[in-house]
Design a protein around this motif. Sequence first.
Motif: not given
Length: 69
Positions: A46-58
């Motif tokens: 990704s362009d910038a580090p992702l929140e783990t919760e964002t990844v978890r939701a997807a």
Amino acid sequence: MATKTYQVQGMTCGHCVSAVSSELGAVAGVTDVQVDLASGQVTVTSDAPLETETVRAAVDEAGFELVGA
Ligand SMILES: [Cu+2]
């Protein structure tokens, strides 16, 4: 650019891989998703580090469970 590998549980076939890839690919800033079905490892760039919760939701949206990040 940020690249991180996550552990996803429950993927069993190419359809699962596509579901996870498309959900994660739709997350803002994600430029690449690589899924290794055998190990359940999903590498997200990704362009910038992702929140783990964002990844978890997807991953959850795709019908699977994020078990490690
Ligand atoms: Cu499947």
